[in-house]
Design a protein around this motif. Sequence first.
Motif, PDB file in Angstrom:
ATOM      1  N   ALA A   1      -8.000  83.415  64.760  1.00  0.00           N
ATOM      2  CA  ALA A   1      -7.253  84.631  64.981  1.00  0.00           C
ATOM      3  C   ALA A   1      -5.563  84.379  65.068  1.00  0.00           C
ATOM      4  O   ALA A   1      -4.712  85.121  65.026  1.00  0.00           O
ATOM      5  N   ALA A   2      -5.314  82.776  65.145  1.00  0.00           N
ATOM      6  CA  ALA A   2      -3.762  82.718  65.060  1.00  0.00           C
ATOM      7  C   ALA A   2      -3.289  83.193  63.880  1.00  0.00           C
ATOM      8  O   ALA A   2      -3.701  83.072  62.828  1.00  0.00           O
ATOM      9  N   GLN A   3      -2.168  83.754  63.971  1.00  0.00           N
ATOM     10  CA  GLN A   3      -1.449  84.533  62.793  1.00  0.00           C
ATOM     11  C   GLN A   3      -0.357  83.855  62.117  1.00  0.00           C
ATOM     12  O   GLN A   3      -0.425  83.619  61.012  1.00  0.00           O
ATOM     13  N   GLY A   4       0.628  83.456  62.770  1.00  0.00           N
ATOM     14  CA  GLY A   4       2.234  83.804  62.217  1.00  0.00           C
ATOM     15  C   GLY A   4       2.422  82.430  61.435  1.00  0.00           C
ATOM     16  O   GLY A   4       3.074  82.333  60.375  1.00  0.00           O
ATOM     17  N   GLY A   5       2.060  81.116  62.024  1.00  0.00           N
ATOM     18  CA  GLY A   5       2.233  79.897  61.633  1.00  0.00           C
ATOM     19  C   GLY A   5       2.378  78.821  62.375  1.00  0.00           C
ATOM     20  O   GLY A   5       1.729  78.852  63.571  1.00  0.00           O
TER      21      GLY A   5
END
Lengths: 598, 234
Positions: free
Chosen positions: A63-67
């Motif tokens: 679920a971790a998205q950005g970077g």
Amino acid sequence: MSLRLPDATATRRRPRTHDLDALVVGAGGAGLYAALELKRDLGPEARIGVISKLYPSRSHTAAAQGGVCAALGNTEEDNWEWHWFDTVKGGDYLVDQDAAEVMCRDAVETIINLEHLGLPFNRTPEGLIDQRRFGGHTRNHGEGPVRRACYAAVRTGHHILQTLYEQCIRHEVAFYDEYQVLDLQMPDGVGGPVTGVIGYQLATGEVHSFLAKSVLFATGGFGKIFKVTSNAHTLTGDGVAIVYRRGLPLEDMEFYQFHPTGMYKLGFLLSEAMRGEGGFLVNGKGERFMERYAPTMKDLASRDVVSRSIYQEIAAGRGIDGKDFVHLDVRHLGAEVLNKKLPDMSGFIRTYFGIEPLTDLVPIQPTAHYAMGGIPTDLDGHALADERGTRVPGLYAAGECACVSVHGANRLGTNSLLDILVFGRRAGVAMADEVRRAPDPQPDAVAERAVLAGLAELLEGMEGERPAVIRAELQETMFAKCGVYRNGALLEEAQADLRRLRERARHLCVQDKGRRYNTDLVEALELGFLLDCAEATVDSALARTETRGGHAREDFPDRDDVEWLKHTFAFRWSEGAPPRMAYRPVTITKFPPKPRVY
Amino acid sequence: MDVLLRLKRFDPERDADPHWEEYTVQADPSDRVLDLLHQVKWYQDGTLTFRRSCAHGVCGSDAMLINGRNRLACEYLVKDAGTEISVEPIRGSQVIKDLLVDLDGFWEKYRSVMPYLVNDEVPADGKERRQSPEERERFDDTSKCILCGACTTACPSFWSNPDFVGPAAIVNAHRFIFDSRDQAGEERLQIMADADGVWRCRTIFNCVEACPRGINITRAILEVTAEVEKAQGA
């Protein structure tokens, strides 16, 4: 409806045993990287097992998205010392600086290694790993934002999880999918070695004994103690609670991060990348209020600062229509950025709110997101038995369930992915070394009996409350009384609430009496874990009479470095009794504490 | 508003056959079907069994046949599903309990296509391998797969031949076949050329319709097929 208790002969039989060299509990990024390192280090014959209550690809790392940040310097000048400083400052100087140094320095090589393992990072025109801005990450000690976050669309976590799972498959790590961990095996009690865990196979309802020379807990967080959270339903603090119950300490549990841009009421995240790409927050009067709270970094100040700013706007009546949310404005980013660089977030907004981010303002509220605290470990992921740094033989922890402490009082965006990678990997290396030396593990017959008795009691309970009813009240209490802002009176109320809830949870009604996939039973077990995590959180929060990072006390609004530049270690005496608190000094090697301004 | 939820229930420990049961639940238009299933499980009947985790379409746990189409229960809202909603397990796999099916075969097929990058060479400078944005874009679509199984269990070719490796596994093969860094192309194409590989696809497009990630699966399968043909012609 006929009720069937588990087969009595099956529960009396010795559990089925799995003999392993090393065991990893939890199949997110930390656990999988550790398993892969163990296999690479010890060779193809090594018996490396991973148990998870889910299929590995379902883990919440996805679920971790950005970077994930690393000072590669691919698109502009950067160096890992700046990252180190940002991490220490972001953590409001509660970060152990030796640990953060390891993380930020190792970040560069770790990201390169992930690329070698196959991770499909976005690329620069030159073919290097592309990087972008993220909250709290700055050039030269706060001069301005820097492009440090390496990313793969907005699916960085998904690709980290997949890449590590893929390579574990390639290297033939043994996976035990859909096993719920229930207890540690510590045949000699506290002070003796951890020799494995007791697991519950969801498919059959059988209890299994996993024996290993080295055990890693990589069980993730416990966001489900809160009503509004970005966390999955399954993030119930299983590993954290199990360690606590065994008399081992939990570190810095009062520090919990509320991410500023949760989707209103739903709690899922809209990645910080939306602000990294130029999105900003506006209040009910249409003002870009972050300019007042953080003149330099504005909407990209650290998460605790932005979340508190939103609460202050709401408290001052400047929420949208006077309500408890504000708006995220991304309309000006244009279709190219929203659909190409932020496609998943744009999709969430369209799917769940039915609005168009290109033309509509997006309702957001702070959402419970990340536990800075957890099982204390040293730099190799070895679990600590006390505030003096005594190691627990055979037990390691990494990822959100652990506290190294690299996040201190507030984690910077992207540093959770980095934490799981760097310290998951280091734990794997250290465990391999331990496996070479450790004696054969002995089973813990007392734990086996206790687990079987506990399961039988839950299954026999015919009268009592549904776990979901108690869980919902727990989540309300924690969100209202131990949330973004806390004070002594509210925390004491929370303590009393938790005592009552714990008492009620002694009599649970598990309606499903079957053996296969008894998820009703699992939810009852998870409720027990949640109550323990909540208790340690509230007690630690009440004891800390200052405001620092993610722990904001209205009755003690200032940071107090004289009294509180130290880590909390909470030990449970006995169930229901207040924990014993001990403290460990913060390791400061380079950056003296300064006021924190963004 | 009230929603009538029709659920296909089956617990082999208690039931002789699968059967439908109806539940009435209170719902908002913005509720997900998963929220309704939780209402039943938490407050009406704790024996209702299904998989779920993240609840927002990224973990892939809760693929189900909802109102006749494979979807993720956490991505389908009441306002779109209506006030009468039927939920069944995904098809083609043995039902273990209620909405939960045996996925062992699904994972076995996934693992059979070498779903991992094969390349142990490290650049001399110790840095990342170079890959252009265009080369990266080549497999972007298939890299989105979350292994929920919605495509494979919507595929008539899979229903009629359970040995067919299925769309999900081919998608994951595509992810590596078209990655400029991978060195196992030939071996993977051999697997795809197997009798139960890409040839079983009848371009029915059910998989595309079922995919919650919007992956153009049929196109990916055709691209893999073209590569197989190229390799065989060479």
